[in-house]
Design an enzyme around this catalytic site. Structure first.
Site, PDB file in Angstrom:
ATOM      1  N   LYS A  19      95.543  15.131 -31.726  1.00 22.40           N
ATOM      2  CA  LYS A  19      94.315  15.887 -31.468  1.00 22.40           C
ATOM      3  C   LYS A  19      93.237  15.555 -32.494  1.00 22.40           C
ATOM      4  CE  LYS A  19      94.992  17.964 -27.774  1.00 22.40           C
ATOM      5  NZ  LYS A  19      95.664  16.709 -27.437  1.00 22.40           N
ATOM      6  N   ARG A  68      86.477  12.773 -16.920  1.00 19.10           N
ATOM      7  CA  ARG A  68      87.387  11.639 -16.857  1.00 19.10           C
ATOM      8  C   ARG A  68      87.097  10.605 -17.942  1.00 19.10           C
ATOM      9  NH1 ARG A  68      89.615  11.441 -11.447  1.00 19.10           N
ATOM     10  NH2 ARG A  68      89.766   9.173 -11.474  1.00 19.10           N
ATOM     11  N   GLU A  75      91.891  12.052 -31.890  1.00 14.92           N
ATOM     12  CA  GLU A  75      91.141  11.944 -30.638  1.00 14.92           C
ATOM     13  C   GLU A  75      89.692  12.384 -30.779  1.00 14.92           C
ATOM     14  OE1 GLU A  75      93.901  12.620 -26.758  1.00 14.92           O
ATOM     15  OE2 GLU A  75      93.738  14.338 -28.094  1.00 14.92           O
ATOM     16  N   TRP A 121      84.109   3.547 -16.936  1.00 12.21           N
ATOM     17  CA  TRP A 121      84.760   3.373 -18.232  1.00 12.21           C
ATOM     18  C   TRP A 121      85.106   1.895 -18.318  1.00 12.21           C
ATOM     19  CZ3 TRP A 121      89.721   2.354 -20.423  1.00 12.21           C
ATOM     20  CH2 TRP A 121      89.890   2.815 -21.737  1.00 12.21           C
ATOM     21  N   CYS A 124      87.256   5.858 -14.561  1.00 16.12           N
ATOM     22  CA  CYS A 124      86.048   5.837 -13.741  1.00 16.12           C
ATOM     23  C   CYS A 124      86.105   6.883 -12.631  1.00 16.12           C
ATOM     24  CB  CYS A 124      85.870   4.463 -13.099  1.00 16.12           C
ATOM     25  SG  CYS A 124      85.995   3.078 -14.239  1.00 16.12           S
ATOM     26  N   ASN A 158      87.160   1.914  -9.278  1.00 17.52           N
ATOM     27  CA  ASN A 158      88.023   2.409 -10.347  1.00 17.52           C
ATOM     28  C   ASN A 158      89.267   1.551 -10.347  1.00 17.52           C
ATOM     29  OD1 ASN A 158      89.485   3.832 -12.218  1.00 17.52           O
ATOM     30  ND2 ASN A 158      89.906   5.576 -10.888  1.00 17.52           N
ATOM     31  N   GLY A 159      89.614   0.957 -11.502  1.00 15.30           N
ATOM     32  CA  GLY A 159      90.818   0.140 -11.575  1.00 15.30           C
ATOM     33  C   GLY A 159      90.533  -1.237 -12.113  1.00 15.30           C
ATOM     34  N   LYS A 199      89.968  10.790 -19.452  1.00 15.76           N
ATOM     35  CA  LYS A 199      90.828  11.931 -19.146  1.00 15.76           C
ATOM     36  C   LYS A 199      92.107  11.492 -18.447  1.00 15.76           C
ATOM     37  CE  LYS A 199      91.786  16.327 -18.976  1.00 15.76           C
ATOM     38  NZ  LYS A 199      92.207  16.991 -20.222  1.00 15.76           N
ATOM     39  N   HIS A 239     111.582   9.069 -46.834  1.00 18.68           N
ATOM     40  CA  HIS A 239     111.896   7.710 -46.387  1.00 18.68           C
ATOM     41  C   HIS A 239     110.639   6.848 -46.290  1.00 18.68           C
ATOM     42  CE1 HIS A 239     116.144   8.553 -45.493  1.00 18.68           C
ATOM     43  NE2 HIS A 239     115.701   9.759 -45.147  1.00 18.68           N
ATOM     44  N   GLU A 290     101.543  15.948 -31.979  1.00 17.67           N
ATOM     45  CA  GLU A 290     100.431  16.412 -31.148  1.00 17.67           C
ATOM     46  C   GLU A 290      99.237  16.814 -32.014  1.00 17.67           C
ATOM     47  OE1 GLU A 290      98.088  17.741 -27.904  1.00 17.67           O
ATOM     48  OE2 GLU A 290      99.665  16.241 -28.175  1.00 17.67           O
TER      49      GLU A 290
END
Length: 607
Positions: free
Chosen positions: A483, A27, A486, A74, A2, A98-99, A602, A502, A479
């Site tokens: 990506k 964010r 995401e 968010w 947020c 925020n939180g 973010k 394996h 990574e």
């Protein structure tokens, strides 16, 4: 996570609040809103979804006022809809948050028993109504907020607007960053300096547990024990001009193409071209005395830490543990006194990483941080700050922050190796010179953008994608898969190539693309052998290597992405770029929201 902005201004603040929220979009959010005072009464406009929906609401029904607060939310508690969008308000106070308030259910029951009703599913409403309760009992806004803060458990950044008070904002932080901005007869609150960039460059950062009372002429800051304190006002280098897309379609695309420049900027701060050596600056302890390094991070930053582990162990010959912050902090291991804990975070505010940092402090570790925000909480609490020079990164999926982290970590590995006597001056010069070639080599990789776009079109219908690599290419495989997940929402997994037999090899058929990262290092032949096994089972292989490496596979590859020849030491930095471009182009072709992918933020400033 947020975003918060607050303004005590001289003119109409609604347009400035919306502009500030634009700068906080990076964010991540799923609703937005603002509140101002009109004739002493709180007026709100809120909307579910993107900020354009709020703008449309304001065009239909404008608000005036010279004081206000704004928020991008968010969702944590309560679904993302207009009812739960912030600001949350009663007739007496509006709040943005925020939180997470961990004890909100307990507070809600207490307030309900006193006859207060609740309209939302949010934890924030308990804060708004608790402040209202104390106002109803005759306390001043300052007293009501101060008393409420002592009742709250959890992590939060809060800003309050009060009915009938045209020259008063109150804010507080516990585990979530807030900055106070100073103007000429105006004052500002923001989640970060970027939110306030066009408004002021004079910034004071609240410290953990601080709360502040603002009017148009200044601010009074109190610590967690309600004692008046002074916080340093500094000139921030963040500029609002840095956040435009330029000629690029998306911020992520712009940030990928900025990498040659920002890699060069980062190197310039750490490398002396005259002596061909790395300089970290004056350090408060001797790197040669560090017996163990613990690297802690989350997400993409953790992948850069995994690569650094290879570098530090192979070049500096120092034992290294790399761990995910959210696991490390709850494992709470014993740590040898005098060890070095190295934290990596783009924002410098990631909740799990920050909590792990504070735990390591109790274990008497030296603290070093690699951050893109040198004014962040982690930077302020560290012994050593190793800043990346990426500039603002708006796209949620990290690109240039990742490669500049790798540059800093490569320089750090050289510095540790030099301090420990693990390399001589000639080896240091060779490794350092390899780093100086990266900006130009990165530009060469970007010249393959159109080819990578064509490959993306061929992979568009895949439901599952595997990424393979060995050595430092293994974290890159992780990574690359991250990506793709995401921003395109395609299921992808990264594996150490040696692990294929394996279990994962059972997944391979002609419908499963395999992205192989194969730099020309001492593990290339083993990786090539794994590629042969994949192709024998019908796997559709996309190989990323230099021309010589691609030639060893002949025409059996479905696609090859050539990378300029480079020292294996710096290969991870260059090889990161094509996997970013591949994910980007697949996402664009799928029509997803590249810069703000669903459900992601973010900066993760809550657990």
């Amino acid at each position: 996570m947020c975003g918060i902005i607050g303004i005590i201004g001289k003119g109409e603040v609604a347009p400035l609040l919306v502009d500030g929220l634009r700068r906080l979009e990076y964010r991540g959010y799923d609703s937005a809103g603002i509140a101002t005072l009109i004739d002493g009464k709180i007026e709100r406009r809120r909307a579910e979804g993107k900020l354009d929906n709020l703008v449309a609401r304001l065009e239909e029904k404008p608000v005036q006022g010279t004081i206000g607060i704004g928020h991008t939310r968010w969702a944590t508690h309560g679904v993302p809809n207009e009812t739960n969008a912030h600001p949350i308000a009663t007739p007496r106070v509006a709040v943005v948050h925020n939180g997470i308030i961990e004890n909100f259910q307990e507070l809600r029951r207490e307030l309900s028993e006193l006859g207060y009703g609740f309209q939302t599913q949010t934890d924030t409403e308990a804060v708004a109504i608790m402040v209202t309760r104390y106002l109803d009992e005759g306390l001043s806004p300052k007293e009501a907020v101060g008393k409420t803060l002592h009742r709250l458990e959890g992590a939060f950044g809060l800003a309050f607007l009060f009915a009938g008070h045209h020259d008063l904002l109150i804010c507080a932080r516990r585990g979530s960053p807030l900055a106070v901005g100073y103007g000429d007869g105006e004052m500002f609150i923001g989640s970060d300096a970027l939110a306030l960039a066009p408004l002021t460059r004079r910034i004071a950062y609240l410290e953990e547990g601080d709360w502040a009372v603002l009017n148009g002429t200044g601010v009074t800051v109190y610590d967690a024990a309600d004692r008046k304190v002074e916080r340093v006002v500094r000139e921030t280098a963040v500029s609002g001009a840095l956040i435009g897309k330029g000629n690029h379609r998306h911020f992520m695309q712009k940030e990928i193409f900025e990498q040659p420049a920002v890699i060069g900027d980062t190197l310039h701060a750490l490398f002396n071209p005259t002596t061909r050596s790395v300089h970290l600056g004056a350090l408060p302890f001797d790197l040669a005395t560090v017996s163990r390094i613990t690297i802690i991070a989350c997400g993409t930053s953790f992948h850069s830490g995994m690569i650094a582990k290879y570098w530090l162990e192979r070049i500096a010959r120092v034992p290294v543990e790399a761990d995910i912050a959210s696991e490390f902090r709850y494992r709470a291991p014993e740590m040898p006194e005098g060890g070095l804990a190295l934290f990596i975070s783009q924002s410098g505010e990631t909740a799990d990483t920050l909590a792990a940092l504070r735990y390591c402090r109790t274990q008497k570790q030296h603290i070093a941080v690699v951050v893109n925000q040198p004014e962040s909480t982690m930077a302020r609490e560290a012994d050593i700050i190793l800043p990346t020079r990426a500039g603002p990164e708006i796209g949620v999926a990290s690109t240039k922050a990742f490669t500049t982290q790798l540059v800093v970590l490569a320089c750090f590995a050289i510095a540790v190796a030099k301090a420990r006597g693990s390399i001589d001056a000639a080896r240091e010069a060779k490794l350092s010179s390899a780093l100086t070639e990266i900006p130009s080599r990165a530009s060469e990789v970007l010249n393959h953008d159109e080819k990578i776009q064509a490959i993306a079109a061929a992979l568009l219908e895949a439901r599952d994608v595997l990424y393979l690599g060995r050595g430092t290419a293994y974290p890159l495989a992780l990574e690359g898969a991250l990506k793709l997940k995401e921003i395109s929402y395609i299921h992808a997994e990264g594996y150490a190539a040696g692990e294929m037999k394996h279990g994962p090899i059972a997944l391979i058929d002609e419908k499963v693309p395999i992205i192989v990262l194969a730099p020309p290092d001492d593990l290339f032949e083993k990786t090539a052998s794994n590629v042969q096994e994949v192709m024998a089972r019908g796997g559709k292989v996309v190989m990323i290597s230099d021309e010589k490496g691609l030639a060893t596979m002949g025409e059996r590859l479905h696609f090859g992405i050539p990378i300029p020849p480079c020292d294996p030491f710096v290969a991870p930095i260059l090889y990161a770029i094509p996997i970013q471009l591949l994910a980007y182009h697949i996402a664009v072709l799928k029509g997803t929201d590249v810069d703000q992918p669903r459900n992601l933020a973010k900066s993760v400033t809550v657990e």
